[in-house]
Design a protein around this motif. Sequence first.
Motif, PDB file in Angstrom:
ATOM      1  N   MET A   1      -8.351  -9.439  -2.653  1.00 48.17           N
ATOM      2  CA  MET A   1      -7.112  -9.349  -3.444  1.00 48.17           C
ATOM      3  C   MET A   1      -5.995 -10.078  -2.702  1.00 48.17           C
ATOM      4  O   MET A   1      -5.888  -9.996  -1.471  1.00 48.17           O
ATOM      5  N   ASP A   2      -5.155 -10.787  -3.427  1.00 42.01           N
ATOM      6  CA  ASP A   2      -4.035 -11.538  -2.869  1.00 42.01           C
ATOM      7  C   ASP A   2      -3.183 -10.638  -1.970  1.00 42.01           C
ATOM      8  O   ASP A   2      -2.868  -9.499  -2.320  1.00 42.01           O
ATOM      9  N   SER A   3      -2.764 -11.182  -0.815  1.00 42.21           N
ATOM     10  CA  SER A   3      -1.948 -10.397   0.119  1.00 42.21           C
ATOM     11  C   SER A   3      -0.621 -10.001  -0.501  1.00 42.21           C
ATOM     12  O   SER A   3      -0.046  -8.950  -0.167  1.00 42.21           O
TER      13      SER A   3
ATOM     14  N   ASN B   1      -1.138  -6.788  -2.289  1.00 50.97           N
ATOM     15  CA  ASN B   1      -1.223  -5.659  -1.366  1.00 50.97           C
ATOM     16  C   ASN B   1       0.150  -5.254  -0.842  1.00 50.97           C
ATOM     17  O   ASN B   1       0.483  -4.062  -0.761  1.00 50.97           O
ATOM     18  N   ARG B   2       0.953  -6.251  -0.494  1.00 52.05           N
ATOM     19  CA  ARG B   2       2.303  -5.953  -0.020  1.00 52.05           C
ATOM     20  C   ARG B   2       3.147  -5.326  -1.126  1.00 52.05           C
ATOM     21  O   ARG B   2       3.942  -4.410  -0.886  1.00 52.05           O
TER      22      ARG B   2
ATOM     23  N   ARG C   1       2.037  -3.535  -3.564  1.00 51.34           N
ATOM     24  CA  ARG C   1       1.585  -2.152  -3.771  1.00 51.34           C
ATOM     25  C   ARG C   1       2.161  -1.221  -2.715  1.00 51.34           C
ATOM     26  O   ARG C   1       2.505  -0.067  -3.014  1.00 51.34           O
ATOM     27  N   ILE C   2       2.253  -1.705  -1.472  1.00 49.05           N
ATOM     28  CA  ILE C   2       2.837  -0.883  -0.405  1.00 49.05           C
ATOM     29  C   ILE C   2       4.293  -0.548  -0.735  1.00 49.05           C
ATOM     30  O   ILE C   2       4.718   0.612  -0.641  1.00 49.05           O
TER      31      ILE C   2
ATOM     32  N   ASP D   1      -6.460 -11.099 -10.680  1.00 43.83           N
ATOM     33  CA  ASP D   1      -5.880  -9.754 -10.780  1.00 43.83           C
ATOM     34  C   ASP D   1      -4.510  -9.768 -11.464  1.00 43.83           C
ATOM     35  O   ASP D   1      -3.760  -8.788 -11.363  1.00 43.83           O
TER      36      ASP D   1
END
Length: 264
Positions: A1-3, A6-7, A9-10, A33
């Motif tokens: 998944m693309d970084s 992820n960032r 989502r955090i 995604d």
Amino acid sequence: MDSKINRGRIEFNNENYEKALNYFDAVDEDDEDYDYVLIFKITCLMELERYDKALFIIESLLKEEPADELLLYEKIRCHIALSEKVEAMETLKNFERIIAKDNKQMILDVARFYKVLGEFKKALRFCNLALSVDEDFEEALYEKSLVAIALNNDDIINNCADKLLTMVDEDKYIVIHVFLLKMYSGRLRDCVDIIDDYGGKFENDICEMLKTVVFNQLCEKLDVNVHLIEEGDVSVSEAIELLFDYERNGIKYGIINDVGFVIM
């Protein structure tokens, strides 16, 4: 998944919606995604109260999935936030057609939407539908009582209160809600009985406060007050009973605890 996802989502999980949105906006449309990211973007935009932008994404996704419950749900919320009642009602009709007939939570959500839109009779109908799935559905009983207040229907308010009272063992704070419903519907004798029967679940000062509320409400209703001829010790409970006797039998004066009283 693309970084970036992820960032995003955090930040999303930390409720930093503006920062999360910046990361999600940076995701390319051809990312595998991307549709997943759009759902997060919708939530971010709604949390930031940018309902028009959220609505634009929702409507674009609904072109591909016109019966998606989550998207329709959020579309209704956006229209309500934007004061677009006609569009909200139209979407709500589509929403109520696709939800499962035994999904009590979704049915209740329909009732809540209708209540917010000021369609109280429709809200009542869906509260009843939710309760037909589960007659002990506490949330639906609460919602039904609020709708009944909007409709000024004391009988429905009282019936909801009586049903909720059977659930007190599971949640003592139901007692307060029932007390308020009984107060609103004018069942002041019921209010006193509730305090006497369930007051042991609360501190004494709370019970005294509630009885004082009943006493003041009775004084206002009857347009009278209890006056002692001399100093004496008369409890709030006793004063309430004097007012009930006055209401029923017209007793305006007498003696209680060796103290004379006059109701006027």
